[in-house]
Design a protein around this motif. Structure first.
Motif, short mmCIF file in Angstrom:
data_model
loop_
_atom_site.label_atom_id
_atom_site.label_comp_id
_atom_site.label_asym_id
_atom_site.label_seq_id
_atom_site.Cartn_x
_atom_site.Cartn_y
_atom_site.Cartn_z
N VAL A 73 0.84 -1.21 0.00
CA VAL A 73 0.00 0.00 0.00
C VAL A 73 0.87 1.25 0.00
O VAL A 73 0.59 2.21 -0.74
CB VAL A 73 -0.97 -0.02 1.20
CG1 VAL A 73 -1.65 1.32 1.39
CG2 VAL A 73 -2.00 -1.12 1.03
N ALA A 74 1.91 1.25 0.79
CA ALA A 74 2.82 2.41 0.83
C ALA A 74 3.48 2.63 -0.52
O ALA A 74 3.58 3.77 -1.00
CB ALA A 74 3.88 2.22 1.92
N ALA A 75 3.94 1.56 -1.16
CA ALA A 75 4.57 1.69 -2.48
C ALA A 75 3.57 2.22 -3.50
O ALA A 75 3.92 3.06 -4.34
CB ALA A 75 5.13 0.35 -2.94
N THR A 79 4.03 5.85 -5.41
CA THR A 79 4.22 5.93 -6.86
C THR A 79 3.01 6.49 -7.60
O THR A 79 3.16 7.29 -8.52
CB THR A 79 4.55 4.54 -7.45
OG1 THR A 79 3.56 3.61 -7.06
CG2 THR A 79 5.91 4.08 -6.98
N LYS A 80 1.82 6.09 -7.23
CA LYS A 80 0.63 6.51 -7.96
C LYS A 80 0.11 7.86 -7.50
O LYS A 80 -0.13 8.76 -8.30
CB LYS A 80 -0.47 5.44 -7.83
CG LYS A 80 -1.75 5.75 -8.55
CD LYS A 80 -1.58 5.57 -10.04
CE LYS A 80 -2.94 5.75 -10.72
NZ LYS A 80 -2.83 6.48 -11.94
N VAL A 81 -0.05 8.01 -6.21
CA VAL A 81 -0.69 9.23 -5.68
C VAL A 81 0.31 10.38 -5.58
O VAL A 81 0.05 11.48 -6.08
CB VAL A 81 -1.35 8.94 -4.32
CG1 VAL A 81 -1.94 10.19 -3.72
CG2 VAL A 81 -2.41 7.86 -4.46
N TYR A 89 3.41 1.27 -13.64
CA TYR A 89 4.62 1.60 -12.89
C TYR A 89 4.40 1.43 -11.39
O TYR A 89 5.32 1.06 -10.66
CB TYR A 89 5.09 3.02 -13.22
CG TYR A 89 5.59 3.17 -14.62
CD1 TYR A 89 6.70 2.46 -15.06
CD2 TYR A 89 4.94 3.99 -15.53
CE1 TYR A 89 7.15 2.58 -16.35
CE2 TYR A 89 5.38 4.12 -16.83
CZ TYR A 89 6.49 3.41 -17.24
OH TYR A 89 6.95 3.52 -18.52
N ALA A 90 3.19 1.71 -10.94
CA ALA A 90 2.88 1.51 -9.53
C ALA A 90 2.93 0.02 -9.17
O ALA A 90 3.46 -0.36 -8.11
CB ALA A 90 1.51 2.08 -9.20
N VAL A 91 2.42 -0.82 -10.06
CA VAL A 91 2.46 -2.27 -9.82
C VAL A 91 3.91 -2.76 -9.81
O VAL A 91 4.30 -3.57 -8.96
CB VAL A 91 1.62 -3.01 -10.89
CG1 VAL A 91 1.83 -4.52 -10.79
CG2 VAL A 91 0.15 -2.68 -10.73
N ILE A 92 4.72 -2.27 -10.74
CA ILE A 92 6.13 -2.65 -10.78
C ILE A 92 6.83 -2.19 -9.50
O ILE A 92 7.63 -2.94 -8.93
CB ILE A 92 6.81 -2.07 -12.03
CG1 ILE A 92 6.26 -2.77 -13.28
CG2 ILE A 92 8.33 -2.21 -11.95
CD1 ILE A 92 6.67 -2.13 -14.58
N ALA A 93 6.51 -0.99 -9.03
CA ALA A 93 7.11 -0.49 -7.79
C ALA A 93 6.72 -1.35 -6.60
O ALA A 93 7.54 -1.61 -5.71
CB ALA A 93 6.70 0.96 -7.56
N ILE A 94 5.49 -1.81 -6.57
CA ILE A 94 5.04 -2.69 -5.48
C ILE A 94 5.84 -3.99 -5.49
O ILE A 94 6.35 -4.44 -4.45
CB ILE A 94 3.53 -2.98 -5.59
CG1 ILE A 94 2.72 -1.72 -5.30
CG2 ILE A 94 3.11 -4.11 -4.65
CD1 ILE A 94 1.24 -1.85 -5.63
N LEU A 101 12.41 -5.82 0.10
CA LEU A 101 12.21 -5.77 1.55
C LEU A 101 11.80 -7.11 2.16
O LEU A 101 11.56 -7.18 3.37
CB LEU A 101 11.16 -4.70 1.89
CG LEU A 101 11.57 -3.27 1.57
CD1 LEU A 101 10.42 -2.31 1.86
CD2 LEU A 101 12.80 -2.87 2.37
N MET A 102 11.75 -8.18 1.37
CA MET A 102 11.34 -9.48 1.89
C MET A 102 12.18 -9.95 3.08
O MET A 102 11.62 -10.37 4.10
CB MET A 102 11.35 -10.52 0.77
CG MET A 102 10.86 -11.90 1.18
SD MET A 102 12.06 -13.02 1.93
CE MET A 102 13.31 -13.16 0.71
N PRO A 103 13.52 -9.89 3.02
CA PRO A 103 14.28 -10.35 4.19
C PRO A 103 14.02 -9.52 5.45
O PRO A 103 13.91 -10.06 6.55
CB PRO A 103 15.74 -10.20 3.76
CG PRO A 103 15.71 -10.15 2.27
CD PRO A 103 14.41 -9.53 1.91
N ILE A 104 13.88 -8.22 5.27
CA ILE A 104 13.62 -7.35 6.42
C ILE A 104 12.23 -7.63 6.98
O ILE A 104 12.04 -7.73 8.20
CB ILE A 104 13.79 -5.87 6.03
CG1 ILE A 104 15.25 -5.60 5.70
CG2 ILE A 104 13.29 -4.95 7.13
CD1 ILE A 104 15.53 -4.23 5.15
N ASN A 105 11.22 -7.78 6.10
CA ASN A 105 9.87 -8.11 6.56
C ASN A 105 9.84 -9.44 7.30
O ASN A 105 9.14 -9.57 8.31
CB ASN A 105 8.91 -8.17 5.37
CG ASN A 105 8.32 -6.84 5.02
OD1 ASN A 105 8.52 -5.86 5.72
ND2 ASN A 105 7.61 -6.80 3.92
#
Length: 127
Positions: A73-75, A79-81, A89-94, A101-105
């Motif tokens: 949601v943040a990504a 990117t979009k808003v 591009y928003a989907v690619i950014a997500i 961020l998978m290892p950190i999450n």
């Protein structure tokens, strides 16, 4: 904000939730993927057993799901808003944000989960 004894300190630093003296993880770098989930059995300072029960950290998957949704949601909002890019591009950014961020999450979800069940103990920290 990150003073010893706060849950936020233990969550963000990955230290023992009871004494906050030792890292729970053998390898502190979450991007060393083969060692991502390799944890110490017990805290060498206070003796807390991290695997409280068999398969304890399976519950962290629910926390990870919430963190993943928040990152997505943040990504999207950034990117979009805020930046005004097209939907593709928003989907690619997500996707990029989630992969990077998978290892950190994954580590944060374990940290949050164990901190839901174990509280800081001043006596354990003094040992």
């Amino acid at each position: 904000m990150l003073k010893k004894g706060s849950k936020l300190n233990s969550i963000l630093t990955g230290t023992c939730p009871r004494c906050q003296e030792e890292s729970m993880y053998v390898e502190k770098n979450p991007y060393n993927l083969p060692e991502l989930f390799h944890m110490h059995e017990n805290c060498s300072h206070c003796g807390l057993r991290y695997q409280i029960e068999p398969s304890f950290f399976y519950g962290a998957m629910y926390v990870n799901y919430g963190l993943t949704v928040a990152v997505g949601v943040a990504a999207f909002i950034i990117t979009k808003v805020l930046l005004g890019f097209e939907l593709m591009y928003a989907v690619i950014a997500i996707i990029v944000a989630l992969v990077v961020l998978m290892p950190i999450n994954s580590r944060l979800s374990r940290n949050v989960y164990i901190n839901m069940f174990v509280s800081f103990d001043k006596d354990a920290a003094k040992k």
